[in-house]
Scaffold this motif. Structure first.
Motif, PDB file in Angstrom:
ATOM      1  N   TYR A  56      23.254  23.500  33.743  1.00 34.87           N
ATOM      2  CA  TYR A  56      22.670  22.898  32.548  1.00 34.87           C
ATOM      3  C   TYR A  56      23.696  22.039  31.813  1.00 34.87           C
ATOM      4  O   TYR A  56      23.407  20.906  31.401  1.00 34.87           O
ATOM      5  CB  TYR A  56      22.136  23.992  31.630  1.00 34.87           C
ATOM      6  CG  TYR A  56      21.621  23.479  30.312  1.00 34.87           C
ATOM      7  CD1 TYR A  56      20.387  22.834  30.223  1.00 34.87           C
ATOM      8  CD2 TYR A  56      22.368  23.632  29.151  1.00 34.87           C
ATOM      9  CE1 TYR A  56      19.917  22.354  29.008  1.00 34.87           C
ATOM     10  CE2 TYR A  56      21.904  23.156  27.934  1.00 34.87           C
ATOM     11  CZ  TYR A  56      20.679  22.516  27.869  1.00 34.87           C
ATOM     12  OH  TYR A  56      20.221  22.036  26.662  1.00 34.87           O
ATOM     13  N   VAL A  57      24.901  22.558  31.663  1.00 33.52           N
ATOM     14  CA  VAL A  57      25.952  21.782  30.991  1.00 33.52           C
ATOM     15  C   VAL A  57      26.288  20.526  31.791  1.00 33.52           C
ATOM     16  O   VAL A  57      26.438  19.434  31.243  1.00 33.52           O
ATOM     17  CB  VAL A  57      27.221  22.644  30.780  1.00 33.52           C
ATOM     18  CG1 VAL A  57      28.391  21.784  30.301  1.00 33.52           C
ATOM     19  CG2 VAL A  57      26.944  23.750  29.778  1.00 33.52           C
ATOM     20  N   ASP A 119      18.461  15.093  24.266  1.00 36.23           N
ATOM     21  CA  ASP A 119      17.514  15.973  23.578  1.00 36.23           C
ATOM     22  C   ASP A 119      16.075  15.775  24.042  1.00 36.23           C
ATOM     23  O   ASP A 119      15.242  16.668  23.880  1.00 36.23           O
ATOM     24  CB  ASP A 119      17.593  15.763  22.065  1.00 36.23           C
ATOM     25  CG  ASP A 119      18.835  16.408  21.460  1.00 36.23           C
ATOM     26  OD1 ASP A 119      19.435  17.270  22.131  1.00 36.23           O
ATOM     27  OD2 ASP A 119      19.203  16.053  20.327  1.00 36.23           O
ATOM     28  N   HIS A 120      15.785  14.624  24.631  1.00 35.24           N
ATOM     29  CA  HIS A 120      14.419  14.346  25.065  1.00 35.24           C
ATOM     30  C   HIS A 120      14.066  15.015  26.404  1.00 35.24           C
ATOM     31  O   HIS A 120      12.886  15.132  26.740  1.00 35.24           O
ATOM     32  CB  HIS A 120      14.184  12.836  25.173  1.00 35.24           C
ATOM     33  CG  HIS A 120      14.269  12.128  23.852  1.00 35.24           C
ATOM     34  ND1 HIS A 120      13.318  12.262  22.872  1.00 35.24           N
ATOM     35  CD2 HIS A 120      15.201  11.291  23.347  1.00 35.24           C
ATOM     36  CE1 HIS A 120      13.646  11.524  21.823  1.00 35.24           C
ATOM     37  NE2 HIS A 120      14.800  10.940  22.073  1.00 35.24           N
ATOM     38  N   CYS A 121      15.078  15.400  27.153  1.00 36.88           N
ATOM     39  CA  CYS A 121      14.784  15.956  28.481  1.00 36.88           C
ATOM     40  C   CYS A 121      15.418  17.319  28.740  1.00 36.88           C
ATOM     41  O   CYS A 121      15.227  17.893  29.815  1.00 36.88           O
ATOM     42  CB  CYS A 121      15.217  14.973  29.570  1.00 36.88           C
ATOM     43  SG  CYS A 121      16.945  14.481  29.472  1.00 36.88           S
ATOM     44  N   LYS A 122      16.136  17.863  27.759  1.00 39.44           N
ATOM     45  CA  LYS A 122      16.874  19.101  28.015  1.00 39.44           C
ATOM     46  C   LYS A 122      15.968  20.296  28.299  1.00 39.44           C
ATOM     47  O   LYS A 122      16.313  21.166  29.107  1.00 39.44           O
ATOM     48  CB  LYS A 122      17.827  19.411  26.862  1.00 39.44           C
ATOM     49  CG  LYS A 122      17.146  19.701  25.531  1.00 39.44           C
ATOM     50  CD  LYS A 122      18.196  19.935  24.451  1.00 39.44           C
ATOM     51  CE  LYS A 122      17.561  20.272  23.113  1.00 39.44           C
ATOM     52  NZ  LYS A 122      18.608  20.445  22.061  1.00 39.44           N
ATOM     53  N   GLU A 127      14.036  24.239  32.273  1.00 35.57           N
ATOM     54  CA  GLU A 127      12.949  24.932  32.971  1.00 35.57           C
ATOM     55  C   GLU A 127      13.095  24.794  34.482  1.00 35.57           C
ATOM     56  O   GLU A 127      12.869  25.754  35.228  1.00 35.57           O
ATOM     57  CB  GLU A 127      11.591  24.408  32.516  1.00 35.57           C
ATOM     58  CG  GLU A 127      10.431  25.161  33.128  1.00 35.57           C
ATOM     59  CD  GLU A 127       9.140  25.013  32.355  1.00 35.57           C
ATOM     60  OE1 GLU A 127       8.092  25.429  32.890  1.00 35.57           O
ATOM     61  OE2 GLU A 127       9.171  24.501  31.221  1.00 35.57           O
ATOM     62  N   ASP A 128      13.474  23.615  34.941  1.00 35.41           N
ATOM     63  CA  ASP A 128      13.680  23.413  36.380  1.00 35.41           C
ATOM     64  C   ASP A 128      14.781  24.330  36.905  1.00 35.41           C
ATOM     65  O   ASP A 128      14.632  24.956  37.960  1.00 35.41           O
ATOM     66  CB  ASP A 128      14.047  21.954  36.655  1.00 35.41           C
ATOM     67  CG  ASP A 128      14.416  21.722  38.104  1.00 35.41           C
ATOM     68  OD1 ASP A 128      13.508  21.616  38.933  1.00 35.41           O
ATOM     69  OD2 ASP A 128      15.628  21.665  38.401  1.00 35.41           O
ATOM     70  N   ILE A 194      10.386  29.867  28.404  1.00 34.44           N
ATOM     71  CA  ILE A 194      10.514  29.395  29.786  1.00 34.44           C
ATOM     72  C   ILE A 194      10.499  30.581  30.747  1.00 34.44           C
ATOM     73  O   ILE A 194       9.808  30.567  31.773  1.00 34.44           O
ATOM     74  CB  ILE A 194      11.800  28.570  29.964  1.00 34.44           C
ATOM     75  CG1 ILE A 194      11.655  27.202  29.287  1.00 34.44           C
ATOM     76  CG2 ILE A 194      12.147  28.398  31.446  1.00 34.44           C
ATOM     77  CD1 ILE A 194      12.940  26.397  29.230  1.00 34.44           C
ATOM     78  N   LEU A 195      11.253  31.627  30.422  1.00 34.77           N
ATOM     79  CA  LEU A 195      11.302  32.808  31.278  1.00 34.77           C
ATOM     80  C   LEU A 195       9.912  33.431  31.438  1.00 34.77           C
ATOM     81  O   LEU A 195       9.532  33.861  32.531  1.00 34.77           O
ATOM     82  CB  LEU A 195      12.270  33.832  30.701  1.00 34.77           C
ATOM     83  CG  LEU A 195      13.757  33.543  30.909  1.00 34.77           C
ATOM     84  CD1 LEU A 195      14.604  34.409  29.986  1.00 34.77           C
ATOM     85  CD2 LEU A 195      14.162  33.744  32.357  1.00 34.77           C
TER      86      LEU A 195
END
Length: 233
Positions: A56-57, A119-122, A127-128, A194-195
């Motif tokens: 993620y980072v 911020d628009h896609c994080k 989730e992916d 998400i989980l």
């Protein structure tokens, strides 16, 4: 129905009594954390990562060299002599805009540039990655399913993150996450949500992806879509 709360450091030496927040069993809730070390890595831009947090980072930055660097971070002792896992070190770098912090971690290039529209896609990227985690790690998928229908909440009072988790503002101000009260928790809890979505998916369609495989065409297509949203291809 009582919620399951998870979060905090993932090294058991930080929890000598075997429990984390609200008395939850450390081992049982570790599996829900993005810091949890994976038997089979998640993949981002064809780079394998040993934890969701590292992937993620890495996704925050355009430079593929940054992704490879973050994927190879090793455990390191902090100033108190407590171990910081690779995932914890990645999180620190992800929140740091100081070149000094990156150099201390071993980075020798200019300070990485974060994506302007991150911020628009994080959320979709998170989730992916979480979905990959449970599809590629059957033991973890089984543990997630064992939580049944109980609400899942990331307890983030310790680092004041009401976006991905929930916090007790009073305990947060006092810098004492163990003083938090469940009834006082506030926040969006996006990771918990998400989980729970992934748990529902697993319940209707158990993992089919072999852990050793590279991303399928469908997975790769989804990854490319997220990269496109982030304007980083």
């Amino acid at each position: 129905m009582n919620p399951i709360l998870f979060g905090g450091a993932t090294n058991r030496k930080r929890y000598p009594d075997g429990t984390n927040f609200f008395g939850n069993d450390f081992e049982a809730t570790l599996i829900l954390s993005n810091y949890a070390p994976l038997d089979n890595p998640v993949i981002w831009r064809e780079v394998p990562f040993p934890s969701v947090e590292q992937a993620y980072v890495a996704a925050k930055f355009k430079d593929l060299a940054v992704a490879k660097f973050i994927s190879e971070l090793q455990e390191q002792l902090d100033r108190r002599g407590l171990p910081n896992s690779p995932a914890q070190r990645a999180r620190t770098l992800g929140h740091s805009r100081s070149r000094k912090a990156w150099v201390a971690a071993g980075w020798r290039q200019p300070l990485p540039v974060m994506l302007a529209n991150w911020d628009h896609c994080k959320v979709s990227i998170m989730e992916d990655l979480v979905r990959q985690k449970f599809q590629r790690n059957p033991r973890m998928a089984e543990a997630l399913l064992e939580t049944g229908d109980r609400p899942l909440i990331e307890h983030t009072t310790g680092w004041n993150d009401p976006f991905w988790g929930m916090v007790d503002p009073v305990a947060c101000q006092a810098k004492n996450p163990r003083a938090a009260r469940i009834e006082c928790l506030q926040g969006s809890n996006y990771l918990g949500r998400i989980l729970m979505r992934v748990r529902t998916e697993l319940g209707s369609c158990p993992p089919q992806v072999k852990p050793t495989e590279r991303p399928s065409r469908l997975e790769q297509s989804l990854i490319e879509q997220q990269l496109s949203l982030c304007d980083c291809i």
